[in-house]
Design a protein around this motif. Sequence first.
Motif, mmCIF file in Angstrom:
data_model
loop_
_atom_site.group_PDB
_atom_site.id
_atom_site.type_symbol
_atom_site.label_atom_id
_atom_site.label_comp_id
_atom_site.label_asym_id
_atom_site.label_seq_id
_atom_site.Cartn_x
_atom_site.Cartn_y
_atom_site.Cartn_z
ATOM 1 N N LEU A 156 0.856 -1.180 0.000
ATOM 2 C CA LEU A 156 0.000 0.000 0.000
ATOM 3 C C LEU A 156 0.894 1.231 0.000
ATOM 4 C CD1 LEU A 156 -2.706 1.485 0.276
ATOM 5 C CD2 LEU A 156 -2.473 1.247 2.751
ATOM 6 N N ARG A 157 0.617 2.081 -0.939
ATOM 7 C CA ARG A 157 1.479 3.253 -1.105
ATOM 8 C C ARG A 157 0.593 4.493 -1.014
ATOM 9 N NH1 ARG A 157 6.037 4.372 -4.170
ATOM 10 N NH2 ARG A 157 5.973 6.309 -5.346
ATOM 11 N N VAL A 158 1.013 5.399 -0.164
ATOM 12 C CA VAL A 158 0.271 6.647 0.001
ATOM 13 C C VAL A 158 1.209 7.786 -0.335
ATOM 14 C CG1 VAL A 158 -0.978 8.116 1.623
ATOM 15 C CG2 VAL A 158 -1.160 5.634 1.816
ATOM 16 N N ARG A 159 0.722 8.675 -1.169
ATOM 17 C CA ARG A 159 1.537 9.820 -1.593
ATOM 18 C C ARG A 159 0.760 11.095 -1.331
ATOM 19 N NH1 ARG A 159 1.957 12.030 -7.547
ATOM 20 N NH2 ARG A 159 3.570 13.577 -7.279
ATOM 21 N N ALA A 160 1.373 12.031 -0.644
ATOM 22 C CA ALA A 160 0.725 13.323 -0.401
ATOM 23 C C ALA A 160 1.681 14.415 -0.839
ATOM 24 C CB ALA A 160 0.396 13.484 1.070
ATOM 25 N N LYS A 161 1.167 15.291 -1.668
ATOM 26 C CA LYS A 161 2.014 16.377 -2.165
ATOM 27 C C LYS A 161 1.319 17.708 -1.964
ATOM 28 C CE LYS A 161 4.402 18.286 -6.068
ATOM 29 N NZ LYS A 161 4.714 18.352 -7.470
ATOM 30 N N ILE A 162 2.055 18.675 -1.461
ATOM 31 C CA ILE A 162 1.516 20.033 -1.396
ATOM 32 C C ILE A 162 2.557 20.977 -1.964
ATOM 33 C CG2 ILE A 162 -0.164 19.876 0.502
ATOM 34 C CD1 ILE A 162 2.026 20.787 2.394
ATOM 35 N N ASP A 163 2.106 21.869 -2.789
ATOM 36 C CA ASP A 163 2.972 22.949 -3.248
ATOM 37 C C ASP A 163 2.103 24.179 -3.467
ATOM 38 O OD1 ASP A 163 1.886 22.929 -5.898
ATOM 39 O OD2 ASP A 163 3.193 21.273 -6.428
ATOM 40 N N LEU A 164 2.697 25.206 -4.033
ATOM 41 C CA LEU A 164 1.983 26.480 -4.124
ATOM 42 C C LEU A 164 0.740 26.411 -5.003
ATOM 43 C CD1 LEU A 164 4.803 29.173 -4.375
ATOM 44 C CD2 LEU A 164 3.536 28.397 -2.395
ATOM 45 N N LYS A 165 0.644 25.404 -5.853
ATOM 46 C CA LYS A 165 -0.498 25.333 -6.756
ATOM 47 C C LYS A 165 -1.294 24.040 -6.664
ATOM 48 C CE LYS A 165 1.378 28.565 -10.057
ATOM 49 N NZ LYS A 165 1.741 28.871 -11.423
ATOM 50 N N ASN A 166 -0.742 23.048 -6.036
ATOM 51 C CA ASN A 166 -1.386 21.735 -6.054
ATOM 52 C C ASN A 166 -1.436 21.109 -4.676
ATOM 53 O OD1 ASN A 166 -1.363 21.501 -9.115
ATOM 54 N ND2 ASN A 166 0.821 21.719 -8.684
ATOM 55 N N LYS A 167 -2.535 20.406 -4.443
ATOM 56 C CA LYS A 167 -2.648 19.569 -3.254
ATOM 57 C C LYS A 167 -3.101 18.206 -3.775
ATOM 58 C CE LYS A 167 -2.240 23.372 -0.688
ATOM 59 N NZ LYS A 167 -1.273 24.085 -1.519
ATOM 60 N N LEU A 168 -2.283 17.202 -3.570
ATOM 61 C CA LEU A 168 -2.558 15.902 -4.183
ATOM 62 C C LEU A 168 -2.418 14.791 -3.151
ATOM 63 C CD1 LEU A 168 -1.375 14.640 -7.598
ATOM 64 C CD2 LEU A 168 -0.873 13.249 -5.627
ATOM 65 N N ILE A 169 -3.307 13.833 -3.222
ATOM 66 C CA ILE A 169 -3.156 12.637 -2.383
ATOM 67 C C ILE A 169 -3.472 11.402 -3.224
ATOM 68 C CG2 ILE A 169 -5.519 12.829 -1.392
ATOM 69 C CD1 ILE A 169 -3.538 11.810 1.188
ATOM 70 N N TYR A 170 -2.679 10.379 -3.027
ATOM 71 C CA TYR A 170 -2.830 9.139 -3.807
ATOM 72 C C TYR A 170 -2.696 7.948 -2.875
ATOM 73 C CZ TYR A 170 -1.224 5.103 -6.487
ATOM 74 O OH TYR A 170 -1.064 3.837 -6.993
ATOM 75 N N ALA A 171 -3.462 6.919 -3.152
ATOM 76 C CA ALA A 171 -3.287 5.642 -2.452
ATOM 77 C C ALA A 171 -3.438 4.525 -3.474
ATOM 78 C CB ALA A 171 -4.322 5.484 -1.344
ATOM 79 N N GLY A 172 -2.561 3.561 -3.414
ATOM 80 C CA GLY A 172 -2.628 2.460 -4.377
ATOM 81 C C GLY A 172 -1.991 1.212 -3.815
#
Lengths: 535, 923
Positions: free
Chosen positions: B251-267
């Motif tokens: 199980l892989r969880v990815r969370a990214k935040i930057d000045l333009k994007n907020k992203l979360i992924y799970a797979g």
Amino acid sequence: MIRKFLIIISSIIIATTVYSQTKDDDILYNKLSQTASFYTVNKQYLNDTSDCSSAEIVASYLNDKTDGDFLVYQGKNHYESRISGSGVKDYGKYGILNGKCFYANGKDRGISWNAMRFPELYLPYIITDSTGGDSSFETYCAQGGYAKKSGNWHFGFDFSFLGEQAYRLTDPRVLNNTTFLTFKLSSGKVFNNGNALMFSGYYMRNKQYLHDRYWRPGEQQRFFVIYGFGLYDTKESVVAFGVSRMYYINNAGAEISFLSSENKRFTIKGILNYDYKKMYTEESDIMQLYNTHTHTISPSMSVAYHGRGFDIKLYSFTDILNRKGYENILEKYITDEANSTYDYRKIADEQNYKFSNIISNNSLRFALFIGDNEIGFELGAIVLCRKETNSKYAYKIKNLNVTPDFKTDFCFKTPNHKQRFDIGFKYSRQISVKNNYDVEIKNNAIPHVDFQTCFAPYAYFSAEYDAFNAEFEYVYSFQKFSIGTRVNGFIVSGNRLSDVEYTKTVGYDSVCPMISKQADKHNEKYINLSVFVKF
Amino acid sequence: MVFIVFECASQNCNFNIKGVIKTEDGFAGFATVGIEDLNIYTMADEGGRFELRRIPCGNHKLLVKRMGLTDKYIDINLINKDLNLEIEMQTATFKLERVEVMAKRHKADKLEIGETAIEYLQPVSLADLAVLLPGNVYSENPMTQFNLNSSRQVGSDKNTSLGIAVTSDGVPQTSDGVRIQMVGITENSYSGGGDSQIKARTGINSGTDMRYISTDHVQSVEVNRGISSSKYGNMSAGQIIVNSKYGVSPLRVRAKIDLKNKLIYAGKGFSLGKKAGDLHIGTDYLYSYDDIREEMEKFTRITAQAYYNNKVNFNSGYSLDLDFKLAQTISVNKMKKDELTYEYNETYKADYNKTDLMLKAKLNFNLPWIENISLISSLNRVNDLIDRHYCVITGNPKSMPLSYSEGENEGYYLPTMYYSDFYIENIPINFYTQLNIKSRLELAQNLNLTLEYGADFSSSKNRGGGAVIKDEKLPPFPSDNSYMRPQKNYEIPAIETGAAYIQSSLLYKPTENQKAKIDFGYRFTQMMNLESDYALYHKILCEPRLNASYTIGKTINHTVRLGYGTENKLPTMDYLYPEKIYKDFWVLNAYTNNPENRHLITYTKIFDATNKDIRENKNQKFEVGYDLNINNFEISLTAFYEKSESGYDYFKFYQAVTYPYFSELKPDVDISGRRPDKEDYVEDKFSEFASYSQVQNSKKVIKRGIEYRIISPKVSVLETNVEINGAYYYTIYGSSLPYYFYPGGRIGNNMYPYVGIYNLDEKNKQGRLNTNFWFNTHIPKFRMVFTNFFQFIWIQTKQYSDNFEGIYKKIPYEYIDFENQKHEVTPEIAQRINDLNDTQWSQLRRQSTVLSYAKETKPVYMMWNIKVTKEFGDNAKLSFFVDGILDIHPQYASKTSARTKREWSNPFFGMELILNIAKNREK
């Protein structure tokens, strides 16, 4: 609000202090840990051969709210949420790596006559609309350091970056992109007698982009390019849909510090820091109108006597800041006659503005140790002297305040050392010793904005108040980690001096949040709550 | 003859390679095993067992790869017997000595960006990966608007963007079935104005919208900007091949935040049980904005993907590889709360919903004449709906007819302020199927031929309603009296294309140190389901493609490459079936304050924007390259030339229209207090020019340049890999049609009577030389990767030119009069045009300043990006990046504006956390 600024700046310049700040930590000692080489120096200095690896994750919330007078360029209320992670990893002979990063977001409410972020860095050359409002922000920060020992010498390299995006969602809408990039080199040597000497030098680059523009079609307003004491560039302070500007700061500094051997009853620690900043502005047409040169000297010293079951420490920290402002004189010339195109070039500059700010914090602390517990008493005083002058118009503003304080703190550990409580209380009173406001705008052909940009900060510092500060920390330790919570807050209650009032008519009526012309209360409430996990 | 070849093949030295692939946790099921040179690949079964049959004798490099594991290369020497291998693979972590965070050259003609590199780049969409390609420069790729895709050029253009094919797991991703025909939005209505929100967000006729392709479901990406295999068609500018994640993974969880994007992924990838195959599922959510102050421009994307794969081994020795994919992409963008949206009470809703099904089956025979047969089928449906409640404010009452026929019609006046409700619905249903057969023959010792041949069919049928104005009497964009009566998208015939191809790959290895390879293919394409009067009806388009290379040397390895090919991009549904333009002219315009006494009669002229002569956009490509490899020190140079002179463009034509005109009241007629009529006025005729746009194959794009790439082996003292890449690109944008100019305005009571036609041959020439320096410092001891990226733009030029450069006074070579007759500009008329005292003819003289032809040259600029990634155990990675942490943009004197300028840039920063929830292997 001053506290807020100090918090932000400290997180920019200062590298990670990984361990929680408890009252028995020497403040100077913590300041030294700003450099990577500190970790390796410290291990030898304390003759500590154990693995110093650790990590901490902290979630915190702070809220700072004023009532009555406030620093208009900072706003009336600041709150933020933050999550941070930090750690030190000891790789033995391969050196020590430390790092920290945090993400924060929040809002500054009621900002007035300032479209900048971190305005103290750029004053008096700020830019503003006359509307003001609330500014939301999000902050990203990463710091890292690496240090390695070579014989008795220790070398370290630090890097830190702090970036903030701030914005306003009401017209005119401001966007600020501000970054601080710092590199630091440090070295240290521990002598055979146990004394340690450390050196460090750093360079910091700051850039702030400002874009302030109306979203509503057809709407225009006057944007002020201010240069202190309510003065503004009448040609550049245009009525427009919006403005943009770039600010740059090149900052360099050096520090030398000395730590006497810890094995003696009488110890001395001292730091001498010199810091230089050059700031310049750039308009959207690439004109560079202003620049400042700021010199800061910060001597700090701690003298302690470690008795049997007690400590006596005398601290003294001082910051002496001097800033000179320069206004460039530009010439307009034709570059293409066929198209009536013109350009600008700098032909001279003039120096009129000066600012000095001296803060000195001195205290005497007595700590008594009863088993693993500690009780401390501290008596001290902060002296603040700030002075602004403009030699061209003979304007002058001065505030001299003294704030004596008394503090007591208590640290209690349960017998199995699984729980620890830290409680501290501090009372202080700011007394205004001397203040002087000598500003009279003589040009009646333009709207005067000296009340908003000049009198208001002066009034904020011309106040007498009582301040009560309380700190509490609780830590519960498990086998591999510990969890805890920290609460820190203060309440300020006082008034502006009764004779500090603006007797003239306020120029340029606007909807900005503003202080009153007459003497008003000077109240502030601050709270910082955090929970943490330490590994 | 064929039997002889097969007979020869069977007599040569061939052996099998068998093996089992293991990891720390057990077996690496469904890993890919292959030999790149021979283009031989197989998939291991769930137990990690694999078999490659009929491998020619000699030295080969075996490649083994699987998601989550580090690619492994094994040198094998096949002499006189079968090989049985046991291969150990390692989980890709930073504690390993080798971490691949850059694009690598793959199959000589493609660049492959692997799983680790994608993870390290922290992309939010496919477009973010382009920075790794030589010649590309860093950009932030805002998600709130459609961004044109570019290839080997300075700047970008719609035809290149349209011509870049994105292929996902073998299936082309097409947007050719999208059609937006509405005044104010589509290009064949007036330019400027219109709905900027919709225009910015919809990339109509501009190819694949990369924003909708999440990289979280992607295992690797291959980019080919040169000559593609003839297996792939309907493209003109390059190809991006996307390979999805499949197989078992933690199980892989990815969370990214930057000045333009907020992203979360799970797979996570699961094994469904013995012989039941693997299922990998993942989902991500992205919230993005370009300017955080702009509530209107926010982008939300949710994607989910399930990928099933299995391998079935039959007793006969045959095996079947099965892949099935179900993917869903949703984007919902509703207008957010904002003080202005409240004030104007407008709404904007954009719902995008794509469901994608893919089935791939490959039957492996491993026979000389038929290695395998594969069938790929895909069906996807996109529901794309833009719903608008739009505030229209007109300065004065506009006239509005409702006619569907040419001639005089009654009209009415629009209110000066009203709300127009409209929606644009596109529901393209795309079907694609391709049958491929692969044969592999050893023609002689050291001479191997791989043949791939097959056919494909694709169809795009739009089931949407198209542009629908809910109340036709309240049009959203009434400004220039142009209207459409939009046809429903579902009434438009499907776009259908059939193609067949053959692709051969001939490999000759006379010695261990020499290798010659020729890839030659031919593709035949035909557009189907067209009406017989279209020029493309029953037209078979041929696309020859050739790549050849010769390699010599062992420790010092030289490769010379050569390529030539033709690639065709077919017209989209929007280009093939544009709407007619209804232009209205006032015949009688009697406006009074009393609505009952108003009378409006218009003359409607219908212009057919359909161009049935429209053809494919043909792009011819030529490239030569040289590669040098000395002990892992690599230099690669590629020079290319691309020429496309038939790009699509809506071209503006003028046509004279003469209509009855009633303006002057007859003597003694009193119309006060009543509704006037034509009889009250003196009948007259009025002529004027009307413009309309029609798609033409007129855009010219010429690209040339040199790309270079230098890769050093790891500098062990600094623990750093260095890659230097860049390119010199020179791009010319132009048009093959003459320029039409109508001065407009009146002369006396009449409109200006001529339209000038100028032989300008306008060109926008842009050049750029850049170098990107990548310093990737990987310290396994600290489990850390630190990247310094320096981008230098050494040369950046832009210049406009035309046939009148240096003259600055442009005169037409022909003109059109009110009779729609073209006349040559005689010397006498030319003299009158040049005479400023001639108020009529001199208006056709177009004058330029010296500045407009000046060459704008920007100074050298530098940008520094950094990224630090620290791995904590096997379970967590934390990254922090700053793009533009420092930049040098010197001031410069602009020659086109005669002013001092400087480009400002702002740092862009953020952080990312990746968690792998699995057993920690760290000792």
